[in-house]
Motif scaffolding. Structure first.
Motif, PDB file in Angstrom:
ATOM      1  N   MET A 179       0.755  -1.152  -0.029  1.00 63.19           N
ATOM      2  CA  MET A 179       0.001  -0.148   0.071  1.00 63.19           C
ATOM      3  C   MET A 179       0.865   1.189  -0.113  1.00 63.19           C
ATOM      4  O   MET A 179       1.577   1.215   1.010  1.00 63.19           O
ATOM      5  N   PRO A 180       0.787   2.154  -1.006  1.00 67.89           N
ATOM      6  CA  PRO A 180       1.564   3.195  -1.076  1.00 67.89           C
ATOM      7  C   PRO A 180       1.220   4.390   0.142  1.00 67.89           C
ATOM      8  O   PRO A 180       0.194   4.501   0.443  1.00 67.89           O
ATOM      9  N   LEU A 181       2.325   5.083   0.668  1.00 62.78           N
ATOM     10  CA  LEU A 181       2.261   5.746   1.492  1.00 62.78           C
ATOM     11  C   LEU A 181       1.093   6.935   1.352  1.00 62.78           C
ATOM     12  O   LEU A 181       0.435   7.594   2.326  1.00 62.78           O
ATOM     13  N   THR A 182       0.728   7.233  -0.018  1.00 63.03           N
ATOM     14  CA  THR A 182      -0.196   8.263  -0.196  1.00 63.03           C
ATOM     15  C   THR A 182      -1.454   7.732   0.292  1.00 63.03           C
ATOM     16  O   THR A 182      -2.575   8.543   0.432  1.00 63.03           O
ATOM     17  N   ALA A 183      -1.783   6.339   0.265  1.00 61.10           N
ATOM     18  CA  ALA A 183      -3.191   5.931   1.123  1.00 61.10           C
ATOM     19  C   ALA A 183      -3.334   6.508   2.481  1.00 61.10           C
ATOM     20  O   ALA A 183      -4.550   6.859   2.674  1.00 61.10           O
ATOM     21  N   TYR A 184      -2.557   7.059   3.292  1.00 61.22           N
ATOM     22  CA  TYR A 184      -2.379   7.787   4.527  1.00 61.22           C
ATOM     23  C   TYR A 184      -2.592   8.991   4.509  1.00 61.22           C
ATOM     24  O   TYR A 184      -2.788   9.947   5.335  1.00 61.22           O
ATOM     25  N   ASP A 185      -2.569   9.442   3.311  1.00 60.90           N
ATOM     26  CA  ASP A 185      -2.811  11.468   3.032  1.00 60.90           C
ATOM     27  C   ASP A 185      -4.210  11.645   3.186  1.00 60.90           C
ATOM     28  O   ASP A 185      -5.346  11.187   2.456  1.00 60.90           O
ATOM     29  N   LEU A 186      -4.528  12.443   4.101  1.00 61.88           N
ATOM     30  CA  LEU A 186      -5.990  13.014   4.477  1.00 61.88           C
ATOM     31  C   LEU A 186      -6.174  14.489   3.932  1.00 61.88           C
ATOM     32  O   LEU A 186      -7.251  15.015   4.372  1.00 61.88           O
ATOM     33  N   THR A 187      -5.555  14.793   3.080  1.00 58.58           N
ATOM     34  CA  THR A 187      -5.498  16.272   2.395  1.00 58.58           C
ATOM     35  C   THR A 187      -6.861  16.104   2.002  1.00 58.58           C
ATOM     36  O   THR A 187      -7.295  15.292   1.104  1.00 58.58           O
ATOM     37  N   GLY A 188      -7.808  17.497   2.443  1.00 60.82           N
ATOM     38  CA  GLY A 188      -8.813  17.719   1.655  1.00 60.82           C
ATOM     39  C   GLY A 188      -9.907  17.134   2.472  1.00 60.82           C
ATOM     40  O   GLY A 188     -11.089  17.142   2.142  1.00 60.82           O
ATOM     41  N   ARG A 189      -9.711  16.299   3.382  1.00 56.00           N
ATOM     42  CA  ARG A 189     -10.751  15.583   4.428  1.00 56.00           C
ATOM     43  C   ARG A 189     -10.873  16.249   5.654  1.00 56.00           C
ATOM     44  O   ARG A 189      -9.933  16.969   6.092  1.00 56.00           O
ATOM     45  N   SER A 190     -12.128  16.177   6.255  1.00 57.40           N
ATOM     46  CA  SER A 190     -12.426  16.697   7.452  1.00 57.40           C
ATOM     47  C   SER A 190     -12.784  15.612   8.540  1.00 57.40           C
ATOM     48  O   SER A 190     -13.457  14.589   8.186  1.00 57.40           O
ATOM     49  N   ALA A 191     -12.191  15.837   9.784  1.00 56.05           N
ATOM     50  CA  ALA A 191     -12.417  14.671  10.904  1.00 56.05           C
ATOM     51  C   ALA A 191     -12.946  15.352  12.109  1.00 56.05           C
ATOM     52  O   ALA A 191     -12.418  16.422  12.364  1.00 56.05           O
ATOM     53  N   PHE A 192     -14.039  14.900  12.465  1.00 59.04           N
ATOM     54  CA  PHE A 192     -14.609  15.090  13.727  1.00 59.04           C
ATOM     55  C   PHE A 192     -14.141  14.219  14.932  1.00 59.04           C
ATOM     56  O   PHE A 192     -14.441  12.991  14.837  1.00 59.04           O
ATOM     57  N   ILE A 193     -13.541  14.659  15.968  1.00 61.14           N
ATOM     58  CA  ILE A 193     -12.985  13.967  17.097  1.00 61.14           C
ATOM     59  C   ILE A 193     -13.524  14.477  18.537  1.00 61.14           C
ATOM     60  O   ILE A 193     -13.287  15.691  18.889  1.00 61.14           O
ATOM     61  N   THR A 194     -14.052  13.440  18.960  1.00 63.47           N
ATOM     62  CA  THR A 194     -14.752  13.795  20.343  1.00 63.47           C
ATOM     63  C   THR A 194     -13.784  13.354  21.279  1.00 63.47           C
ATOM     64  O   THR A 194     -12.795  12.613  21.133  1.00 63.47           O
ATOM     65  N   GLY A 195     -13.470  14.118  22.483  1.00 60.02           N
ATOM     66  CA  GLY A 195     -12.391  13.557  23.462  1.00 60.02           C
ATOM     67  C   GLY A 195     -11.237  14.196  23.120  1.00 60.02           C
ATOM     68  O   GLY A 195     -10.019  13.684  23.587  1.00 60.02           O
ATOM     69  N   ALA A 196     -11.205  15.273  22.401  1.00 66.11           N
ATOM     70  CA  ALA A 196      -9.962  15.843  21.547  1.00 66.11           C
ATOM     71  C   ALA A 196      -9.182  16.648  22.496  1.00 66.11           C
ATOM     72  O   ALA A 196      -8.005  17.258  22.143  1.00 66.11           O
ATOM     73  N   ALA A 197      -9.610  16.902  23.997  1.00 68.94           N
ATOM     74  CA  ALA A 197      -8.856  17.688  24.794  1.00 68.94           C
ATOM     75  C   ALA A 197      -7.628  17.149  25.315  1.00 68.94           C
ATOM     76  O   ALA A 197      -6.903  18.052  26.019  1.00 68.94           O
ATOM     77  N   GLY A 198      -7.503  15.973  25.234  1.00 62.18           N
ATOM     78  CA  GLY A 198      -6.306  15.247  25.904  1.00 62.18           C
ATOM     79  C   GLY A 198      -6.350  13.713  25.627  1.00 62.18           C
ATOM     80  O   GLY A 198      -7.099  13.324  24.638  1.00 62.18           O
ATOM     81  N   GLY A 199      -5.268  13.007  25.941  1.00 62.31           N
ATOM     82  CA  GLY A 199      -5.128  12.027  25.855  1.00 62.31           C
ATOM     83  C   GLY A 199      -5.286  11.218  24.390  1.00 62.31           C
ATOM     84  O   GLY A 199      -4.482  11.970  23.658  1.00 62.31           O
ATOM     85  N   ILE A 200      -5.781  10.273  24.293  1.00 60.26           N
ATOM     86  CA  ILE A 200      -5.833   9.558  22.878  1.00 60.26           C
ATOM     87  C   ILE A 200      -6.551  10.609  21.888  1.00 60.26           C
ATOM     88  O   ILE A 200      -6.202  10.647  20.651  1.00 60.26           O
TER      89      ILE A 200
END
Length: 254
Positions: A1-22
């Motif tokens: 799998m090419p490393l470009t598969a891990y490229d998230l450019t142009g994408r948007s992520a919503f993360i709960t619990g983002a103030a610390g830890g995991i």
């Protein structure tokens, strides 16, 4: 799998619990991979610190102070975030008591955060994805506590088991929309949640976990964040309904 598969450019992520830890580690890593991060947490100070870390590294982070147990707050934050490609529902709490000493208030509180908070986030983000005909990845946070009996952690283990069932059911229901749903079940990770008030007790607990791990150490939030990046990216395009276990080889972390 090419490393470009891990490229998230142009994408948007919503993360709960983002103030610390995991949650923070995941937010920072996904932002470094190019994603625009929307961090959500009830800890506004911690959220702002996460945003500063991401912005200083050249990434983009928006903050949404909220209580994950309030469906309306989740709905409003998801709407404000706009088009989302990834959800990582990380927010969680822990309560310790024997089964016989577990009170209704404790059970309700842990289930509300650890299960309902995940359910609400999955529902709102999935609805948004479906409405615009978009594919995406929903990532939930389970625990090694689902793999064996967890004395003293009934509320926590029960909530995380419910998250596993939610994950598998959603994966089945949302597959036709090209929305993938997977869970992460970490082992012992050095976070504020696993911290002990007594430093000696903390050292003993971590030493015990390191001793029984084939890798000889406890986990760090970044170990889980890399699993999150995998599930958020095209590298996991054929993965859904799965429970991934970054646990250092220890199936039961408690």
């Amino acid at each position: 799998m090419p490393l470009t598969a891990y490229d998230l450019t142009g994408r948007s992520a919503f993360i709960t619990g983002a103030a610390g830890g995991i949650g923070r580690a995941g937010a920072v890593l996904l932002a470094s991979a190019g994603a625009t991060v929307h961090g959500a947490d009830r800890d506004e100070k911690g959220l702002l610190e996460t945003r500063e870390l991401i912005n200083e590294a050249g990434g983009t982070c928006h903050v949404h102070p909220l209580d994950v147990t309030d469906r309306n707050q989740i709905r409003d934050a998801v709407a404000a975030a706009g088009d989302l490609d990834v959800l990582a529902a990380v927010a969680g709490i822990m309560h310790t008591s024997s089964v016989l000493d577990t009170a209704d208030d404790d059970l309700d509180r842990v289930l509300s955060v650890n299960f309902k908070g995940v359910l609400y986030a999955c529902q709102e983000v999935a609805r948004s994805m479906i409405a615009r005909g978009a594919s995406g990845s929903l990532i939930t946070m389970a625990s090694g506590a689902v793999d064996a009996a967890s004395p003293g952690l009934l509320c926590y283990g029960a909530a995380k088991a419910a998250v596993v069932q939610l994950t598998k059911t959603l994966a089945t229901e949302l597959g036709r929309h090209a929305i993938r749903v997977n869970a992460i079940a970490p082992g012992w990770i050095r976070t504020p949640m696993t911290a002990r008030h007594d430093a000696d007790q903390q050292h003993r607990a971590e030493a015990t976990m390191a001793r029984i791990s084939p890798l000889g150490r406890v986990g760090e939030p970044e170990d889980v964040a890399h699993t999150m990046l995998y599930l958020a990216s095209d590298a996991s395009a054929f993965m859904t309904g799965q429970i991934l276990r970054p646990n250092g080889g220890v199936a039961m972390p408690w």
